[in-house]
Design a protein around this motif. Structure first.
Motif, PDB file in Angstrom:
ATOM      1  N   ILE A 125       0.843  -1.203   0.000  1.00  0.00           N
ATOM      2  CA  ILE A 125       0.000   0.000   0.000  1.00  0.00           C
ATOM      3  C   ILE A 125       0.875   1.248   0.000  1.00  0.00           C
ATOM      4  N   SER A 126       1.902   1.272   0.823  1.00  0.00           N
ATOM      5  CA  SER A 126       2.811   2.427   0.884  1.00  0.00           C
ATOM      6  C   SER A 126       3.504   2.662  -0.449  1.00  0.00           C
ATOM      7  N   ILE A 127       3.911   1.596  -1.094  1.00  0.00           N
ATOM      8  CA  ILE A 127       4.583   1.708  -2.398  1.00  0.00           C
ATOM      9  C   ILE A 127       3.600   2.222  -3.446  1.00  0.00           C
ATOM     10  N   ILE A 128       2.376   1.720  -3.430  1.00  0.00           N
ATOM     11  CA  ILE A 128       1.348   2.177  -4.376  1.00  0.00           C
ATOM     12  C   ILE A 128       1.093   3.673  -4.194  1.00  0.00           C
ATOM     13  N   ILE A 129       0.943   4.109  -2.943  1.00  0.00           N
ATOM     14  CA  ILE A 129       0.696   5.525  -2.674  1.00  0.00           C
ATOM     15  C   ILE A 129       1.876   6.374  -3.135  1.00  0.00           C
ATOM     16  N   LYS A 130       3.076   5.886  -2.941  1.00  0.00           N
ATOM     17  CA  LYS A 130       4.266   6.595  -3.427  1.00  0.00           C
ATOM     18  C   LYS A 130       4.193   6.761  -4.948  1.00  0.00           C
ATOM     19  N   GLY A 131       3.788   5.716  -5.656  1.00  0.00           N
ATOM     20  CA  GLY A 131       3.653   5.792  -7.112  1.00  0.00           C
ATOM     21  C   GLY A 131       2.621   6.811  -7.549  1.00  0.00           C
ATOM     22  N   ILE A 132       1.524   6.900  -6.799  1.00  0.00           N
ATOM     23  CA  ILE A 132       0.478   7.891  -7.109  1.00  0.00           C
ATOM     24  C   ILE A 132       1.011   9.300  -6.870  1.00  0.00           C
ATOM     25  N   GLU A 133       1.678   9.492  -5.751  1.00  0.00           N
ATOM     26  CA  GLU A 133       2.194  10.818  -5.407  1.00  0.00           C
ATOM     27  C   GLU A 133       3.278  11.295  -6.366  1.00  0.00           C
ATOM     28  N   GLU A 134       4.043  10.360  -6.940  1.00  0.00           N
ATOM     29  CA  GLU A 134       5.132  10.724  -7.869  1.00  0.00           C
ATOM     30  C   GLU A 134       4.625  11.568  -9.037  1.00  0.00           C
ATOM     31  N   VAL A 135       3.392  11.325  -9.471  1.00  0.00           N
ATOM     32  CA  VAL A 135       2.846  12.070 -10.621  1.00  0.00           C
ATOM     33  C   VAL A 135       1.618  12.888 -10.208  1.00  0.00           C
ATOM     34  N   LYS A 136       1.608  13.266  -8.928  1.00  0.00           N
ATOM     35  CA  LYS A 136       0.621  14.198  -8.393  1.00  0.00           C
ATOM     36  C   LYS A 136      -0.827  13.730  -8.516  1.00  0.00           C
ATOM     37  N   GLY A 137      -1.050  12.434  -8.255  1.00  0.00           N
ATOM     38  CA  GLY A 137      -2.420  11.946  -8.158  1.00  0.00           C
ATOM     39  C   GLY A 137      -3.114  12.652  -7.011  1.00  0.00           C
ATOM     40  N   GLU A 138      -4.415  12.875  -7.149  1.00  0.00           N
ATOM     41  CA  GLU A 138      -5.156  13.675  -6.175  1.00  0.00           C
ATOM     42  C   GLU A 138      -6.193  12.848  -5.436  1.00  0.00           C
ATOM     43  N   ASP A 139      -6.622  13.372  -4.295  1.00  0.00           N
ATOM     44  CA  ASP A 139      -7.720  12.812  -3.496  1.00  0.00           C
ATOM     45  C   ASP A 139      -7.549  11.300  -3.280  1.00  0.00           C
ATOM     46  N   ILE A 140      -6.417  10.929  -2.700  1.00  0.00           N
ATOM     47  CA  ILE A 140      -6.103   9.516  -2.486  1.00  0.00           C
ATOM     48  C   ILE A 140      -6.862   9.026  -1.250  1.00  0.00           C
ATOM     49  N   GLN A 141      -7.575   7.912  -1.420  1.00  0.00           N
ATOM     50  CA  GLN A 141      -8.297   7.312  -0.306  1.00  0.00           C
ATOM     51  C   GLN A 141      -8.018   5.822  -0.269  1.00  0.00           C
ATOM     52  N   LEU A 142      -7.921   5.310   0.956  1.00  0.00           N
ATOM     53  CA  LEU A 142      -7.726   3.885   1.189  1.00  0.00           C
ATOM     54  C   LEU A 142      -9.004   3.344   1.811  1.00  0.00           C
ATOM     55  N   LEU A 143      -9.624   2.370   1.154  1.00  0.00           N
ATOM     56  CA  LEU A 143     -10.823   1.723   1.677  1.00  0.00           C
ATOM     57  C   LEU A 143     -10.433   0.350   2.206  1.00  0.00           C
ATOM     58  N   ASP A 144     -10.665   0.137   3.490  1.00  0.00           N
ATOM     59  CA  ASP A 144     -10.377  -1.137   4.143  1.00  0.00           C
ATOM     60  C   ASP A 144     -11.640  -1.988   4.064  1.00  0.00           C
ATOM     61  N   LEU A 145     -11.591  -3.049   3.270  1.00  0.00           N
ATOM     62  CA  LEU A 145     -12.762  -3.901   3.021  1.00  0.00           C
ATOM     63  C   LEU A 145     -12.734  -5.194   3.828  1.00  0.00           C
ATOM     64  N   ARG A 146     -11.752  -5.357   4.705  1.00  0.00           N
ATOM     65  CA  ARG A 146     -11.559  -6.640   5.389  1.00  0.00           C
ATOM     66  C   ARG A 146     -12.729  -7.054   6.272  1.00  0.00           C
ATOM     67  N   ASN A 147     -13.478  -6.107   6.803  1.00  0.00           N
ATOM     68  CA  ASN A 147     -14.595  -6.459   7.680  1.00  0.00           C
ATOM     69  C   ASN A 147     -15.931  -6.546   6.955  1.00  0.00           C
ATOM     70  N   ILE A 148     -15.894  -6.537   5.630  1.00  0.00           N
ATOM     71  CA  ILE A 148     -17.111  -6.663   4.822  1.00  0.00           C
ATOM     72  C   ILE A 148     -17.110  -8.056   4.201  1.00  0.00           C
TER      73      ILE A 148
END
Length: 123
Positions: free
Chosen positions: A12-35
């Motif tokens: 997850i941290s690596i993915i977010i780093k990749g998004i931030e590298e090219v200025k991706g916006e409004d990043i949200q993490l949805l935790d689906l484990r309890n669904i």
């Protein structure tokens, strides 16, 4: 898929780093484990301002995850149009949207029972 698996949190941290590298916006993490009956544990959702930026975000995530996480996406959808690109890393699915497409499909609303964490960026 990979020779050396990274933990889900590391990926997850690596993915977010990749998004931030090219200025991706409004990043949200949805935790689906309890669904019940979900196809993965997490969604990482972000937006770009154009199909060019959406493609750049997707490519950045693929490059950084490949290099730092030694992982390849199991499946990829939507690259040809680049309004919504989905990168499936089995336990984590990354959704890269153009803003208007994200608003239309409202994935966060569809998965309203998920724990949602807004990721602050240094943009």
């Amino acid at each position: 898929m990979s020779k050396k698996n990274k933990s889900t949190d590391e990926l997850i941290s690596i993915i977010i780093k990749g998004i931030e590298e090219v200025k991706g916006e409004d990043i949200q993490l949805l935790d689906l484990r309890n669904i019940e009956n979900t196809v993965c544990d997490y969604f990482v959702i972000c937006s770009g301002n154009s199909n060019t930026q959406v493609k750049a975000i997707s490519n950045s995530v693929k490059k950084i995850v490949g290099k730092e996480g030694q992982e390849k996406a199991w499946h990829i959808e939507g690259e040809s149009v680049a309004e919504w690109i989905l990168l499936d890393y089995v336990h984590i699915v990354v959704h890269v949207f153009q803003k208007q497409t994200r608003e239309f499909y409202d994935v966060e609303g569809l998965w309203g029972d998920a724990k949602i964490t807004k990721i602050s960026t240094s943009i």
